[in-house]
Design an enzyme around this catalytic site. Structure first.
Site, PDB file in Angstrom:
ATOM      1  N   GLU A  81      -4.414 -19.330  24.067  1.00 30.28           N
ATOM      2  CA  GLU A  81      -3.965 -18.332  23.389  1.00 30.28           C
ATOM      3  C   GLU A  81      -4.005 -17.342  23.244  1.00 30.28           C
ATOM      4  O   GLU A  81      -5.985 -17.169  23.584  1.00 30.28           O
ATOM      5  CB  GLU A  81      -3.780 -19.461  22.050  1.00 30.28           C
ATOM      6  N   LYS A 271      -6.225 -24.961  11.773  1.00 26.00           N
ATOM      7  CA  LYS A 271      -5.489 -24.717  12.764  1.00 26.00           C
ATOM      8  C   LYS A 271      -6.898 -23.549  13.699  1.00 26.00           C
ATOM      9  O   LYS A 271      -6.744 -24.262  14.440  1.00 26.00           O
ATOM     10  CB  LYS A 271      -3.825 -24.413  13.183  1.00 26.00           C
ATOM     11  N   ASP A 287     -15.065 -33.461  24.250  1.00 22.87           N
ATOM     12  CA  ASP A 287     -13.940 -33.988  23.976  1.00 22.87           C
ATOM     13  C   ASP A 287     -13.392 -33.636  23.263  1.00 22.87           C
ATOM     14  O   ASP A 287     -13.177 -33.681  21.947  1.00 22.87           O
ATOM     15  CB  ASP A 287     -14.016 -35.554  23.800  1.00 22.87           C
ATOM     16  N   HIS A 384      -0.888 -10.302  18.273  1.00 21.93           N
ATOM     17  CA  HIS A 384      -0.532 -10.885  19.098  1.00 21.93           C
ATOM     18  C   HIS A 384       0.717 -10.376  20.190  1.00 21.93           C
ATOM     19  O   HIS A 384       0.540 -10.821  21.186  1.00 21.93           O
ATOM     20  CB  HIS A 384       0.192 -12.363  18.430  1.00 21.93           C
TER      21      HIS A 384
END
Lengths: 425, 425
Positions: A81, A271, A287, A384
């Site tokens: 990202e 998130k 993991d 972004h």
């Protein structure tokens, strides 16, 4: 696609050829384009999982200048990202001037269970358990010998009923796995204990009333917990992003509070935290499904799903902190097998599991800080869109001068694939 | 490590050299060992994120023979965890003989918000909103033009108070983003709407009572929902793994029920589902932090965190199903930019976003089925340990004959690094 028998027995080339034949798309070159120069390393890598036909790659980036507990780190981050690494760097830079990140490990206990049913009175199974607890602990001695030597091993063993499911119980094993993530270790302990418990029940002639359902570690690790925080005195800052410190940090606190009370925002807020945490988790061979499950499950421990971080302003002091269950390892698993995971750990100075928890949590908090900072000032899209525009231009094969023109044109416009294509034409 | 100024301005070689100089560990070869042969592709890849110094690689594997809605798929899976691909293949094989997986997309609506404060009575802001709703919708027309043409765009716009935070409101925008994941699209809509709303409030002279906090999409997507299921008639099976069908599936249901009522188990149960889902999410260039946040947040929608899948036995019919919020894209983002993501989508026959949701959910359910099947029969370690042993042997440089001996020796023993080393010595 067609059905295929014996695919797993094919070698890698056969697998790739079968796929390409059946896809009727020629992408063979792309498929094999990235691999180790060293054949032995490539082979080891392919054995991590089954039916491996290629090396899927994600950007491995660096966030330097992270001050955590008065030590400077360059942090390895794996993320696809855009803006995540940049956001971490920006937060690190800001907090360097205010004492950096403080982090501490609250506890490092992991937990696993043997679930079983028993349809006679609970007193009976409680007595069987109580009479045999030493035997249950002893049956795992061989497995935990080395972990015991390193100061880890079993911390407690309890019998608990499942409140909402009749005739169902669990043996709850609490374990310290030192610097290993410890999933294999805990599962091995539990399976040994499960077999022994079954023997005990049979010896007590209750086998017709008893069944082991399964034995497995839990990824919910509220006792393997780390806290990271930053703090500053509002009086020491004149302004930030064109706002007074008082205004900026009050608005910041409001943004965090919204994530405390609104589930739609809380999910995205967390998130964002995990954007940072997972990039370190993956880079160090851990993991991320385990850390994700633990984090979000922990986020709803009070019955409503809410933000994992909290902001406070008390007497001109702003504090921002994150509590996170984080079961990481720095030995075992892929940490040594994956050469880049091993490099990541070297880059961090070969940290203990506890230190790695502190690092990952600090990066999570940094990420959260930068995201909220953007949101309450310029908006999230500005950062972004810069990379988004460059990616689209690259994909459309724009020239150097077209790229410069497009950057100017889109500085105050919304970037989309269509809009960029229209601009170039 | 030391502090470094201007790191982001360094080129890749300078970044790597600085790191190696400061780490005092010579790992340079390892670091650059995997990269694209094609320089342009490598450069595009490095631009996905910031400060990229290497291609971090994860195994890209294939699970063939997946029957979903009567269509056969070979599923691309990216995971570093051993046994995940094998478990998917095993479940696919079992369910092929019983009609395969059925999946359907319940809804595809995503949501985003403009959060703001307003300290006069709520009737006032409600009136301002109501009087200007068309203007708010119109201000985004240019941004959503192409999405509208494809049948997507804005579905609704509402003003809602935040129940537990006084004077705080949100504009809730519900959107259909067609085959795009749509994060940039939704955020662009929201930021445009946020700016327009601010103008409107100023025009109404309420600016001293009003502040936009931020505008952002939500990763909580309970209306972007997919369901995958399998079903069979118990009478059509004699036995499975040495158990009668009745016993196996009753025990299976019990195992799923435990995950409904015990948070420690639910977290790991759902983690297993996401092992499958995320492997497809990553392989297709989607964002796994988003799917993880949505899934786990959805798992606690009723106030307790519980299993995302459910098992039922009614009149000899066993059904097992998974409901999952899953906001995926098959156009835009990295789906076209990452050559292996693009390959994955080709391999799946260029699916729509809705079809990809169905595929990913089916793999999640398959993963869950195999994990529970192992847990209630042989235990989870048997499958894991086989690959774990091979990895350790490889790392210790075992010869072919040593590997064969070790396989025999450890067939009934617990595998650990220490135990394997002891065995070899």
């Amino acid at each position: 696609m067609n059905f295929i028998e014996g695919f797993s027995k094919f070698n890698k080339t056969q697998k790739i050829n079968w796929l390409l034949d059946n896809m009727k798309v020629d992408q063979g070159t792309t498929l094999i384009e990235t691999k180790y120069i060293d054949d032995a390393l490539q082979k080891r890598f392919e054995n991590f999982s089954e039916n491996t036909i290629a090396n899927f790659h994600l950007p491995f980036g660096i966030a330097p200048n992270f001050l955590i507990n008065d030590k400077v780190y360059s942090i390895p981050m794996v993320t696809e990202e855009s803006s995540v690494v940049a956001a971490s760097c920006k937060a690190a830079k800001f907090w360097n001037e205010h004492g950096g990140f403080k982090a501490y490990t609250k506890s490092m206990t992991k937990v696993g269970h043997v679930y079983f049913t028993f349809d006679l009175s609970s007193e009976i199974i409680e007595k069987v358990f109580k009479d045999n607890i030493e035997r249950l602990l002893n049956c795992t001695r061989a497995i935990s010998l080395n972990m015991d030597k390193r100061g880890g091993g079993i911390k407690s063993l309890e019998l608990l009923p499942l409140d909402k499911l009749s005739n169902t119980y669990k043996l709850e094993l609490r374990v310290n796995t030192c610097d290993a993530m410890g999933a294999n270790f805990i599962n091995s302990l539990l399976e040994a204990m499960s077999a022994e418990f079954r023997k005990i029940v049979i010896e007590n002639h209750f086998e017709n009333h008893f069944e082991i359902i399964f034995a497995i570690l839990s990824n919910y690790t509220p006792e393997c917990l780390v806290e990271a925080s930053v703090a500053l005195n509002l009086n020491q800052i004149n302004e930030i992003d064109g706002m007074s410190a008082q205004h900026f940090f009050s608005k910041f606190k409001k943004a965090v509070d919204i994530a405390k009370f609104d589930k739609f925002r809380a999910t995205t807020h967390n998130k964002g935290i995990m954007n940072g945490v997972d990039s370190v988790v993956i880079a160090t061979g851990n993991d991320f499904r385990a850390t994700e499950a633990a984090a979000h499950s922990f986020a709803c421990k009070d019955g409503i799903y809410k933000s994992l971080s909290e902001a406070e302003i008390v007497d001109h002091f702003f504090t921002f902190k994150l509590s996170l269950p984080l079961a990481l390892g720095t030995v075992g698993g892929l940490t040594n097998l994956h050469p880049l995971a091993s490099l990541s750990l070297d880059m961090l100075g070969k940290p203990s599991a506890s230190e790695l928890m502190q690092i990952a949590a600090s990066v999570g908090l940094a990420q959260n800080f930068s995201a909220i900072r953007s949101l309450i000032t310029t908006g999230i899209q500005k950062g972004h869109m810069k990379m988004h525009l460059l990616n689209i231009l690259d994909q459309l094969g724009a020239s150097v001068s077209q790229i410069e023109d497009a950057k100017k044109h889109f500085s105050d416009k919304v970037v989309s694939f269509q809009a960029v294509r229209d601009f170039l034409n």
